[in-house]
Design a protein around this motif. Structure first.
Motif, PDB file in Angstrom:
ATOM      1  N   THR A 136       0.821  -1.212   0.000  1.00  9.25           N
ATOM      2  CA  THR A 136       0.000   0.000   0.000  1.00  9.25           C
ATOM      3  C   THR A 136       0.859   1.268   0.000  1.00  9.25           C
ATOM      4  N   PHE A 137       1.958   1.212   0.733  1.00  8.69           N
ATOM      5  CA  PHE A 137       2.836   2.379   0.873  1.00  8.69           C
ATOM      6  C   PHE A 137       4.254   2.014   0.428  1.00  8.69           C
ATOM      7  N   PRO A 138       4.525   2.037  -0.888  1.00 13.84           N
ATOM      8  CA  PRO A 138       5.861   1.664  -1.374  1.00 13.84           C
ATOM      9  C   PRO A 138       6.985   2.503  -0.749  1.00 13.84           C
ATOM     10  N   SER A 139       6.699   3.764  -0.423  1.00 12.89           N
ATOM     11  CA  SER A 139       7.724   4.606   0.206  1.00 12.89           C
ATOM     12  C   SER A 139       8.103   4.077   1.579  1.00 12.89           C
ATOM     13  N   LEU A 140       7.141   3.544   2.313  1.00 18.66           N
ATOM     14  CA  LEU A 140       7.427   2.937   3.615  1.00 18.66           C
ATOM     15  C   LEU A 140       8.310   1.711   3.421  1.00 18.66           C
ATOM     16  N   ALA A 141       7.984   0.899   2.425  1.00 19.28           N
ATOM     17  CA  ALA A 141       8.775  -0.308   2.159  1.00 19.28           C
ATOM     18  C   ALA A 141      10.235   0.053   1.879  1.00 19.28           C
TER      19      ALA A 141
END
Length: 196
Positions: A136-141
């Motif tokens: 959902t949040f590629p930036s978090l990954a």
């Protein structure tokens, strides 16, 4: 109520403190690479270190809504109050307040502590939720491993009351005295599951 007023914990004082709290939540979300504008801010939580203050706050906030739940979790009451008028926290409307009575942990400051968001997921475990959050949040990954170096504390948990039937794994990200929690089910749905 004088003790609450001295600590800046009267509901009116806490409502006045919401813009600062919201700014700190938004700064943390940015650090985490989370875009939360389109997600439901499920509830807001405050922390106090003194049982007497918790009792006074419990009574004071009931003037703003009704008690949805009073459940013992980890040996202490966790009270949820559904608010008649949602609180405006940044761009989010928050309909519920969580007031945990104090346990053995002492918090460095009392007042607003976290904002929880519903991120839809069918995950029943924290491992499954982590996979869904990264999708959902590629930036978090991309920044997950760097968060420790940025002094962001990450905690995965599956808190549950005695009668809860709905799995609600949670990730908490804490930094600079505020915390963002992400989970798949709303507090209202979790409370409803207790009645089934």
């Amino acid at each position: 109520m004088q003790k609450l007023e001295e600590k800046g914990l009267l509901p009116e004082q806490m409502i006045d403190a919401l813009p600062d709290f919201a700014a700190r939540i938004e700064a943390l979300a940015e650090k985490l690479g989370l875009t939360l504008d389109d997600y439901q801010a499920d509830h807001i939580a405050l922390r106090v270190n003194d049982w007497d203050c918790a009792e006074r706050l419990h009574k004071a906030w009931l003037a703003y809504g009704e008690e949805w739940s009073n459940t013992e979790i980890n040996g202490r009451p966790i009270v949820v109050i559904g608010l008649r008028e949602p609180l405006q926290v940044g761009s989010w409307q928050v309909e519920a307040l969580e007031l945990p009575y104090p346990g053995s942990k002492q918090y460095p400051s009392e007042g607003w502590e976290h904002l929880e968001f519903v991120v839809p997921s069918t995950a029943a475990t924290t491992d499954g939720l982590k996979v869904d959050l990264e999708e959902t949040f590629p930036s978090l990954a991309q920044c997950w491993n760097e968060l420790y170096a940025l002094n962001v504390k990450i905690k995965a948990s599956s808190p549950a009351g005695e009668k809860e039937r709905l799995a609600n794994p949670t990730f908490a990200f804490k930094h600079d005295g505020v915390c963002i929690k992400l989970h798949p089910c709303s507090l209202k749905d979790v409370i409803a599951s207790e009645a089934e």
